[in-house]
Write a protein that holds these residues in place. Structure first.
Motif, PDB file in Angstrom:
ATOM      1  N   GLY A  55       0.812  -1.216   0.000  1.00  0.00           N
ATOM      2  CA  GLY A  55       0.000   0.000   0.000  1.00  0.00           C
ATOM      3  C   GLY A  55       0.838   1.255   0.000  1.00  0.00           C
ATOM      4  N   ASN A  56       0.167   2.373  -0.235  1.00  0.00           N
ATOM      5  CA  ASN A  56       0.891   3.624  -0.486  1.00  0.00           C
ATOM      6  C   ASN A  56       1.805   4.043   0.667  1.00  0.00           C
ATOM      7  OD1 ASN A  56      -1.204   4.487   1.230  1.00  0.00           O
ATOM      8  ND2 ASN A  56      -1.431   6.453   0.207  1.00  0.00           N
ATOM      9  N   LYS A  57       1.457   3.641   1.882  1.00  0.00           N
ATOM     10  CA  LYS A  57       2.241   4.115   3.022  1.00  0.00           C
ATOM     11  C   LYS A  57       3.658   3.539   3.063  1.00  0.00           C
ATOM     12  CE  LYS A  57      -1.160   6.612   4.461  1.00  0.00           C
ATOM     13  NZ  LYS A  57      -1.120   8.062   4.542  1.00  0.00           N
ATOM     14  N   LEU A  58       3.890   2.440   2.341  1.00  0.00           N
ATOM     15  CA  LEU A  58       5.269   1.913   2.316  1.00  0.00           C
ATOM     16  C   LEU A  58       6.209   2.893   1.631  1.00  0.00           C
ATOM     17  CD1 LEU A  58       5.170  -1.933   1.567  1.00  0.00           C
ATOM     18  CD2 LEU A  58       5.702  -0.795   3.723  1.00  0.00           C
ATOM     19  N   ARG A  59       5.703   3.656   0.644  1.00  0.00           N
ATOM     20  CA  ARG A  59       6.579   4.637  -0.021  1.00  0.00           C
ATOM     21  C   ARG A  59       7.020   5.700   0.988  1.00  0.00           C
ATOM     22  NH1 ARG A  59       7.013   4.293  -5.669  1.00  0.00           N
ATOM     23  NH2 ARG A  59       5.336   3.131  -6.649  1.00  0.00           N
ATOM     24  N   LYS A  60       6.088   6.130   1.844  1.00  0.00           N
ATOM     25  CA  LYS A  60       6.458   7.134   2.862  1.00  0.00           C
ATOM     26  C   LYS A  60       7.405   6.514   3.887  1.00  0.00           C
ATOM     27  CE  LYS A  60       1.986   9.404   2.509  1.00  0.00           C
ATOM     28  NZ  LYS A  60       0.771   9.804   3.212  1.00  0.00           N
ATOM     29  N   LEU A  61       7.094   5.263   4.255  1.00  0.00           N
ATOM     30  CA  LEU A  61       7.910   4.610   5.288  1.00  0.00           C
ATOM     31  C   LEU A  61       9.349   4.374   4.836  1.00  0.00           C
ATOM     32  CD1 LEU A  61       5.143   2.305   6.725  1.00  0.00           C
ATOM     33  CD2 LEU A  61       6.593   3.811   8.119  1.00  0.00           C
ATOM     34  N   SER A  84      -6.055   2.184  10.688  1.00  0.00           N
ATOM     35  CA  SER A  84      -5.017   2.855   9.897  1.00  0.00           C
ATOM     36  C   SER A  84      -4.165   1.860   9.096  1.00  0.00           C
ATOM     37  CB  SER A  84      -4.120   3.639  10.857  1.00  0.00           C
ATOM     38  OG  SER A  84      -2.938   4.034  10.206  1.00  0.00           O
ATOM     39  N   ASN A  85      -4.071   2.096   7.796  1.00  0.00           N
ATOM     40  CA  ASN A  85      -3.154   1.297   6.960  1.00  0.00           C
ATOM     41  C   ASN A  85      -1.711   1.704   7.227  1.00  0.00           C
ATOM     42  OD1 ASN A  85      -5.145  -0.174   5.285  1.00  0.00           O
ATOM     43  ND2 ASN A  85      -5.754   1.903   4.710  1.00  0.00           N
ATOM     44  N   PHE A  86      -1.529   2.981   7.555  1.00  0.00           N
ATOM     45  CA  PHE A  86      -0.176   3.457   7.875  1.00  0.00           C
ATOM     46  C   PHE A  86       0.359   2.730   9.103  1.00  0.00           C
ATOM     47  CE2 PHE A  86       2.573   6.554  10.195  1.00  0.00           C
ATOM     48  CZ  PHE A  86       3.660   6.444   9.351  1.00  0.00           C
ATOM     49  N   ASN A 200      -7.350  11.700  -1.365  1.00  0.00           N
ATOM     50  CA  ASN A 200      -6.547  12.577  -0.497  1.00  0.00           C
ATOM     51  C   ASN A 200      -7.074  12.411   0.931  1.00  0.00           C
ATOM     52  OD1 ASN A 200      -5.782  14.909   1.085  1.00  0.00           O
ATOM     53  ND2 ASN A 200      -5.195  15.945  -0.804  1.00  0.00           N
ATOM     54  N   GLY A 201      -6.212  11.836   1.820  1.00  0.00           N
ATOM     55  CA  GLY A 201      -6.576  11.657   3.222  1.00  0.00           C
ATOM     56  C   GLY A 201      -5.847  12.703   4.055  1.00  0.00           C
ATOM     57  N   SER A 202      -4.614  12.366   4.456  1.00  0.00           N
ATOM     58  CA  SER A 202      -3.797  13.358   5.160  1.00  0.00           C
ATOM     59  C   SER A 202      -3.052  14.243   4.161  1.00  0.00           C
ATOM     60  CB  SER A 202      -2.816  12.655   6.100  1.00  0.00           C
ATOM     61  OG  SER A 202      -1.947  11.815   5.355  1.00  0.00           O
ATOM     62  N   GLY A 203      -3.180  13.971   2.872  1.00  0.00           N
ATOM     63  CA  GLY A 203      -2.633  14.856   1.831  1.00  0.00           C
ATOM     64  C   GLY A 203      -1.187  14.592   1.448  1.00  0.00           C
ATOM     65  N   GLY A 204      -0.551  13.613   2.099  1.00  0.00           N
ATOM     66  CA  GLY A 204       0.873  13.389   1.847  1.00  0.00           C
ATOM     67  C   GLY A 204       1.161  12.824   0.462  1.00  0.00           C
ATOM     68  N   MET A 205       0.318  11.908   0.018  1.00  0.00           N
ATOM     69  CA  MET A 205       0.547  11.329  -1.305  1.00  0.00           C
ATOM     70  C   MET A 205       0.349  12.401  -2.374  1.00  0.00           C
ATOM     71  SD  MET A 205      -1.281   8.065  -3.098  1.00  0.00           S
ATOM     72  CE  MET A 205      -2.956   8.612  -2.866  1.00  0.00           C
ATOM     73  N   HIS A 206      -0.710  13.193  -2.224  1.00  0.00           N
ATOM     74  CA  HIS A 206      -0.976  14.265  -3.186  1.00  0.00           C
ATOM     75  C   HIS A 206       0.199  15.257  -3.191  1.00  0.00           C
ATOM     76  CE1 HIS A 206      -4.269  17.194  -4.852  1.00  0.00           C
ATOM     77  NE2 HIS A 206      -3.207  17.120  -5.619  1.00  0.00           N
ATOM     78  N   VAL A 297     -12.369   3.066   2.389  1.00  0.00           N
ATOM     79  CA  VAL A 297     -12.184   4.403   2.979  1.00  0.00           C
ATOM     80  C   VAL A 297     -11.530   5.374   1.994  1.00  0.00           C
ATOM     81  CG1 VAL A 297     -11.061   5.655   4.893  1.00  0.00           C
ATOM     82  CG2 VAL A 297     -11.996   3.367   5.266  1.00  0.00           C
ATOM     83  N   TYR A 298     -10.619   4.876   1.163  1.00  0.00           N
ATOM     84  CA  TYR A 298      -9.832   5.752   0.277  1.00  0.00           C
ATOM     85  C   TYR A 298     -10.129   5.447  -1.194  1.00  0.00           C
ATOM     86  CZ  TYR A 298      -7.308   6.490   4.646  1.00  0.00           C
ATOM     87  OH  TYR A 298      -6.986   6.781   5.943  1.00  0.00           O
ATOM     88  N   GLY A 299      -9.620   4.317  -1.668  1.00  0.00           N
ATOM     89  CA  GLY A 299      -9.722   4.008  -3.095  1.00  0.00           C
ATOM     90  C   GLY A 299     -11.158   3.864  -3.578  1.00  0.00           C
ATOM     91  N   MET A 325      -3.952   2.970  -7.343  1.00  0.00           N
ATOM     92  CA  MET A 325      -4.527   2.031  -6.376  1.00  0.00           C
ATOM     93  C   MET A 325      -3.592   1.961  -5.182  1.00  0.00           C
ATOM     94  SD  MET A 325      -6.323  -1.103  -8.368  1.00  0.00           S
ATOM     95  CE  MET A 325      -6.915  -1.727  -6.813  1.00  0.00           C
ATOM     96  N   THR A 326      -4.101   2.397  -4.029  1.00  0.00           N
ATOM     97  CA  THR A 326      -3.215   2.637  -2.888  1.00  0.00           C
ATOM     98  C   THR A 326      -3.245   1.539  -1.836  1.00  0.00           C
ATOM     99  OG1 THR A 326      -5.020   3.946  -1.983  1.00  0.00           O
ATOM    100  CG2 THR A 326      -3.256   5.140  -3.126  1.00  0.00           C
ATOM    101  N   GLY A 327      -3.957   0.445  -2.111  1.00  0.00           N
ATOM    102  CA  GLY A 327      -3.978  -0.653  -1.135  1.00  0.00           C
ATOM    103  C   GLY A 327      -5.090  -0.451  -0.110  1.00  0.00           C
TER     104      GLY A 327
END
Ligand SMILES: Cc1ncc(COP(=O)(O)O)c(C=O)c1O
Length: 341
Positions: A55-61, A84-86, A200-206, A297-299, A325-327
Motif C-alpha cells: 500500500g501507499n504508506k510503504l513509499r512514505k515509510l 489505519s493502513n499506515f 486525499n486523506g492526510s494529503g501526503g501522497m498528493h 475508505v480511500y480508493g 490504487m493505494t492498497g
C-alpha cells in the motif's frame, strides 16, 4: 533506491521491490461500454508490494524508516485511526527492520462494532508484533504519543514518532519518487496520462506527487484528488502547504498555490470512514469486472469520483486516466456489514 538524484541525499530504507506495475483496466472499460466514452482507464498498482500487505504508506515509510535509522532509533511510535493502513505498514516495516513498534490508534470513525475494533488492520498490527494503544473517543492521540515516547526515552530507548499518516515532508518524498516512476512508465507505454486520480486523506501522497511533477516541469493540476477526510477548502489549504514544504525540503524555489491543485469534495459523504452508496457500488463493480480490491475508505471513494467525472463529462472523451490504487484491502473486513449483500 530512489529513481531521481534529487532524493539521493535523504536517508532511505528499502521496503519495496521495484516499480509497481501500471495495468490497463480493459475489462472494466468494456463493462462500462459506451459509458466509458473511449476513455482508457489505467491502474498504478501501489497495492502490489511484498511487505505487510502493501500500500501507499510503504513509499512514505521508506524515507521515514531511513530517517529513524539515521537518527539511531530503536523504537517507532506511529499515530493513526483504529483501521489505519499506515499503522499496519509501520508495524510491518518495524518487524522487517528490527525496531520495536507501538501504535497509538484514535477513534476517528463512529464504528464501535467488533469487526471494526478488532479485525482488518488491527488483527494484522498484532500479528506484526506491535504494541497497541487503542484510545477512547475524544482522547488526544498526539499528546498520548508524546507522553509515551518520553516514558520510553527515560528508560534509555531512542524513539522516533511518526505523525498521522506519515505525511511529514520527509514521508512525502516517497511520492516524489513515485511521480518520477509514473513519468518513466508513461514514456515506456507511450501513453500520456491526462489525469492521475487519487484519494486525499492526510494529503501526503498528493503533496509528494504534485511536488514531483513540479520539479519535472509538469503540471500538477493533472492530478485530480478526491478528499476522503477533510472538507474540500481545508484539504486544499493543507495540501498546498504540504507541497510547498516538500519543495522547500528539496531546496527548490518553485511554490504552488490553490489553482495548481485539483481537489473534489464530492465523495466525502458523511465524512471520514463513513461508507457511501457510491463507494459500495464502485468496490463491487471493480471487484466483479477486474478481480481487484479497492478499499472502502480511500480508493473506493476516489474511484467512485473517477466514474462520476466520466459520467458528467469532467473527463474529456478519449482521455487517458491513471488511477493510483493505494492498497488498504484489510479495511474491507472492517466494513463487512456495509459491503456484504
Ligand atoms: C489505502 C490508502 N489510500 C490512500 C491514503 C491517502 O494517503 P494520504 O494520507 O497521503 O492522503 C491512505 C492514507 O491513510 C491509505 O491508507
Amino acid at each position: 533506491m530512489p529513481k531521481t538524484a534529487l532524493l539521493s541525499r535523504f536517508p532511505h530504507t528499502r521496503l519495496i521491490e521495484g516499480p509497481t506495475p501500471v495495468q490497463r483496466l480493459d475489462r472494466l472499460e468494456s463493462v462500462l461500454g459506451a459509458r466509458a466514452k473511449d476513455i482508457t482507464i489505467w491502474a498504478k498498482r501501489d497495492d502490489l508490494m511484498g511487505l505487510g500487505g502493501g500500500g501507499n504508506k510503504l513509499r512514505k515509510l521508506e524515507f521515514l524508516m531511513g530517517q529513524a535509522a539515521a537518527e539511531g532509533c530503536d523504537t517507532l511510535v506511529a499515530i493513526g485511526g483504529v483501521q489505519s493502513n499506515f499503522a499496519r505498514l509501520a508495524a510491518a516495516a518495524c518487524a522487517r527492520s528490527g525496531l520495536a513498534c507501538e501504535l497509538v490508534l484514535a477513534q476517528m470513525v463512529p464504528r464501535d462494532m467488533a469487526i471494526y475494533q478488532e479485525n482488518g488492520n488491527v488483527l494484522l498490527d498484532r500479528l506484526f508484533g506491535a504494541r497497541l494503544h487503542i484510545l477512547a473517543k475524544g482522547d488526544d492521540a498526539g499528546g498520548f504519543a508524546t507522553r509515551r515516547a518520553s516514558e520510553m526515552a527515560a528508560t534509555g530507548r531512542k524513539v522516533f514518532v511518526a505523525t498521522l499518516g506519515g505525511s511529514t515532508p520527509v514521508g512525502c518524498l516517497g511520492y516524489v519518487d513515485c511521480a518520477v516512476e509514473i513519468a518513466m512508465q508513461s514514456a515506456e507505454l507511450g501513453v500520456e496520462f491526462d489525469q492521475i486520480v487519487i484519494p486525499n486523506g492526510s494529503g501526503g501522497m498528493h503533496a509528494g506527487l504534485a511536488a514531483g511533477m513540479v520539479v519535472a516541469g509538469r503540471d500538477p493540476s493533472r492530478i485530480v484528488a478526491h478528499t476522503v477526510l477533510s472538507p474540500v477548502d481545508t484539504c486544499i489549504a493543507t495540501t498546498v502547504d504540504k507541497v510547498n514544504a516538500v519543495l522547500q525540503l528539496m531546496s527548490r524555489e518553485e511554490q504552488v498555490g490553490p489553482p495548481d491543485l485539483r481537489i473534489s469534495g464530492g465523495q466525502l459523504g458523511g465524512g471520514y470512514g463513513i461508507p457511501t452508496q457510491e463507494m459500495v457500488e464502485t468496490v463491487r463493480l471493480v471487484g466483479r469486472s477486474e478481480g481487484l480490491l479497492l478499499d472502502p475508505v480511500y480508493g473506493g471513494k476516489a474511484f467512485a469520483g473517477l466514474l462520476r467525472d466520466i459520467e458528467i463529462g469532467t473527463i474529456a472523451p478519449g482521455s487517458n486516466v491513471l488511477f493510483v490504487m493505494t492498497g488498504g484491502s484489510p479495511g474491507l473486513y472492517a466494513y463487512a456489514d456495509a459491503l456484504d449483500n
